[in-house]
Design a protein around this motif. Structure first.
Motif, PDB file in Angstrom:
ATOM      1  N   THR A   1     -10.852   4.318  -9.517  1.00  0.00           N
ATOM      2  CA  THR A   1     -10.406   5.593  -8.983  1.00  0.00           C
ATOM      3  C   THR A   1     -11.409   6.682  -9.350  1.00  0.00           C
ATOM      4  O   THR A   1     -12.268   6.488 -10.213  1.00  0.00           O
ATOM      5  CB  THR A   1      -9.027   5.941  -9.549  1.00  0.00           C
TER       6      THR A   1
ATOM      7  N   ASP B   1      -2.422  -5.141  -3.811  1.00  0.00           N
ATOM      8  CA  ASP B   1      -2.362  -3.712  -3.493  1.00  0.00           C
ATOM      9  C   ASP B   1      -3.665  -3.237  -2.877  1.00  0.00           C
ATOM     10  O   ASP B   1      -4.748  -3.729  -3.199  1.00  0.00           O
ATOM     11  CB  ASP B   1      -2.055  -2.900  -4.752  1.00  0.00           C
ATOM     12  N   CYS B   2      -3.539  -2.254  -1.978  1.00  0.00           N
ATOM     13  CA  CYS B   2      -4.720  -1.722  -1.296  1.00  0.00           C
ATOM     14  C   CYS B   2      -5.501  -0.754  -2.169  1.00  0.00           C
ATOM     15  O   CYS B   2      -6.646  -0.426  -1.859  1.00  0.00           O
ATOM     16  CB  CYS B   2      -4.300  -1.019   0.002  1.00  0.00           C
ATOM     17  N   ALA B   3      -4.894  -0.251  -3.238  1.00  0.00           N
ATOM     18  CA  ALA B   3      -5.564   0.739  -4.083  1.00  0.00           C
ATOM     19  C   ALA B   3      -6.732   0.100  -4.812  1.00  0.00           C
ATOM     20  O   ALA B   3      -6.607  -0.979  -5.394  1.00  0.00           O
ATOM     21  CB  ALA B   3      -4.582   1.343  -5.075  1.00  0.00           C
ATOM     22  N   GLY B   4      -7.882   0.755  -4.781  1.00  0.00           N
ATOM     23  CA  GLY B   4      -9.049   0.256  -5.491  1.00  0.00           C
ATOM     24  C   GLY B   4      -8.908   0.435  -6.985  1.00  0.00           C
ATOM     25  O   GLY B   4      -8.210   1.336  -7.470  1.00  0.00           O
TER      26      GLY B   4
ATOM     27  N   CYS C   1       0.854  -1.176   0.000  1.00  0.00           N
ATOM     28  CA  CYS C   1       0.000   0.000   0.000  1.00  0.00           C
ATOM     29  C   CYS C   1       0.897   1.234   0.000  1.00  0.00           C
ATOM     30  O   CYS C   1       1.927   1.270   0.701  1.00  0.00           O
ATOM     31  CB  CYS C   1      -0.914   0.016   1.223  1.00  0.00           C
ATOM     32  N   GLN C   2       0.524   2.220  -0.799  1.00  0.00           N
ATOM     33  CA  GLN C   2       1.326   3.431  -0.887  1.00  0.00           C
ATOM     34  C   GLN C   2       1.303   4.220   0.411  1.00  0.00           C
ATOM     35  O   GLN C   2       2.290   4.863   0.765  1.00  0.00           O
ATOM     36  CB  GLN C   2       0.822   4.300  -2.040  1.00  0.00           C
ATOM     37  N   SER C   3       0.206   4.156   1.145  1.00  0.00           N
ATOM     38  CA  SER C   3       0.097   4.906   2.393  1.00  0.00           C
ATOM     39  C   SER C   3      -0.700   4.098   3.403  1.00  0.00           C
ATOM     40  O   SER C   3      -1.854   3.726   3.143  1.00  0.00           O
ATOM     41  CB  SER C   3      -0.569   6.265   2.159  1.00  0.00           C
TER      42      SER C   3
ATOM     43  N   ASP D   1      -7.548   8.289   6.372  1.00  0.00           N
ATOM     44  CA  ASP D   1      -7.880   7.094   5.581  1.00  0.00           C
ATOM     45  C   ASP D   1      -7.339   5.861   6.282  1.00  0.00           C
ATOM     46  O   ASP D   1      -6.545   5.086   5.736  1.00  0.00           O
ATOM     47  CB  ASP D   1      -7.298   7.201   4.160  1.00  0.00           C
TER      48      ASP D   1
ATOM     49  N   ASP E   1       4.766   3.749   1.119  1.00  0.00           N
ATOM     50  CA  ASP E   1       5.198   2.687   0.198  1.00  0.00           C
ATOM     51  C   ASP E   1       5.507   1.424   0.991  1.00  0.00           C
ATOM     52  O   ASP E   1       6.601   0.865   0.924  1.00  0.00           O
ATOM     53  CB  ASP E   1       6.415   3.138  -0.610  1.00  0.00           C
TER      54      ASP E   1
END
Length: 449
Positions: A402, A396-399, A348-350, A356, A377
């Motif tokens: 977007t 990855d946690c990013a959906g 995950c980037q953050s 969040d 990161d």
């Protein structure tokens, strides 16, 4: 980090040259490239992140898997000096195969069953690679040349380490390209002899020391100038690895920043810039605990894995992250947000506990409710490490959807509705079924005063 055999007709040296150029790094550590190919096959090796420098420990772990069982015949082409710049400058990078100084090397790697490319291998001593191969094969090296090898009987029932020394240009008599071309002819002759003898082999081409060492201080002394189009590749730190009772790492963690703060007003402390102690860490088939002990802080990452019948597979979760400082401990829950298949890693980037939030505070202690974590990161894996040196595929946690994708979908749907409505209106138009007869009497309309 690893290059596999390809059926493409693009020259191999061109691909390797561009590969080395893309993985160029500004680190001040000395590095040498290493090319490895085999007539029998090599274990797979995952590609690294850009700028990654392969350590001697990582190379040792890979050679252990490559030469773990059975006898092996290893050809070590050891050049006096070698750097990745030699491939990018003299390797016919722009596709001109005839201009390459490594034509035989290119043909050998293209025809081999598998190959491995290490563009930046950590260099500390000129005898490191030779000593490492002696340790893995448990034999002493035999110095040979092409003429000696042609009359040598190779015993394939035992391991053999054949050393072929290659010179490097001195700038006195021959150009570097000429010297590298002559070395390539020697490599081609040796490989041809091994093929004629029908002896399976593993070949390694590397250098005793780097031919070019670019120090980071040389960049700092230059003025910044116009840097709009400059690409700056940051230094890549090695991941934190904990070795369990097995032969390799069982827990890996990497983060650009591991920042902690003990209040909403205090400054952040980046723990990623420090070297931690891993005392207290443990791992098994169901639970993993990574303990990072720093001078004033301690971070504990507790992970577990279990089988979920609905998905029919094992999943791992980062259950808690604990921060200990000044005798107090704050706990943060991550199991509801941080999870992945057991054979994957999580990225995950953050990862934060205040914005969040993926890490939910789980401590009612008044002194620790203001403690904050901020991981940038962030990537972690506690189970299913495949090769012991790199992370597995990352979940990855990013959906996927977007805000930009949603805006595009909504706009496209709106335009589609307008188009469908217009098409529907056009299809509803009908022609008149009756017309006036031009030959008949005209219609008169009486006028009244």
């Amino acid at each position: 980090m690893a290059g596999s055999r390809s059926s493409s007709r693009v020259p191999v040296m061109a691909v390797i040259g561009l590969f080395f150029a893309l993985f160029a790094t500004r680190s001040s550590a000395a590095q040498v490239p290493l090319l490895m190919w085999s007539s029998d096959g090599l274990p797979p090796l995952a590609s690294p992140a850009a700028g990654h420098i392969t350590s001697n420990e990582q190379l040792s772990a890979y050679l252990t898997s490559a030469f773990g069982s059975g006898p092996h015949t290893v050809l070590l082409f050891l050049q006096d000096k070698l750097s990745k710049d030699d491939f990018t400058v003299f390797g016919g990078v722009f596709g001109n195969k005839q201009d390459s100084a490594f034509q035989n090397l290119e043909a050998a790697m293209q025809s081999s069953s598998s190959s491995v490319t290490l563009p930046a291998l950590e260099w500390s001593d000129s005898s490191a690679i030779l000593a490492l191969l002696q340790e893995k094969l448990a034999v002493s090296p035999l110095l040979v040349d092409a003429d000696t090898l042609s009359h040598l009987s190779v015993n394939t029932s035992a391991s053999n380490l054949l050393l072929i020394n290659l010179p490097y240009c001195t700038g006195l008599d021959k150009s570097c390209k000429k010297v590298l071309h002559d070395n390539d002819e020697i490599i081609g002759k040796v490989l041809s002899i091994m093929k004629d003898k029908n002896v399976p082999y593993t070949a390694i081409y590397t250098g005793l020391q780097p031919s070019r060492v670019i120090s980071e201080t040389s960049f700092s002394s230059q003025p910044a100038g116009r840097s709009l189009l400059q690409a700056v590749v940051p230094d890549v730190k090695a991941p934190i690895m904990f070795n369990g009772t097995g032969s390799g790492p069982c827990i890996m963690l990497w983060a650009q920043n591991l920042s902690v703060s003990l209040s909403s007003t205090s400054e952040w402390t980046d723990l990623a810039a420090q070297t931690p102690s891993l005392t207290g860490s443990l791992c098994n088939n169901s639970n993993s605990l990574l303990v990072l002990s720093y001078e004033n802080f301690t971070l504990r990452f507790a992970m577990s894995q279990r089988f979920f019948p609905v998905s029919g597979r094992n999943w791992f979760t980062l259950d808690t992250v604990q921060l200990e400082a000044s005798g107090l401990t704050a706990s943060f829950i991550g199991s509801r947000n941080i999870y992945a298949p057991a054979e994957y890693s999580f990225h995950c980037q953050s990862v934060t506990s205040f914005r969040d939030t993926l890490l939910v505070p789980n401590n009612t202690n008044q002194n620790t409710t203001q403690w904050r974590l901020n991981f940038v990161d962030f990537q972690i894996q506690g189970f299913g490490l495949s090769n012991g040196t790199d992370f597995s595929y990352a979940s990855d946690c990013a959906g996927f959807f977007t805000p930009g994708i949603w805006m595009g979908l909504v706009t496209s749907l709106l335009m589609l509705l307008i188009f469908v409505y217009g098409l529907h209106m056009i299809m509803q138009l009908n022609t008149m079924d009756r017309f006036d007869d031009p030959k008949g009497p005209s219609i008169s309309v009486p006028q009244t005063d």
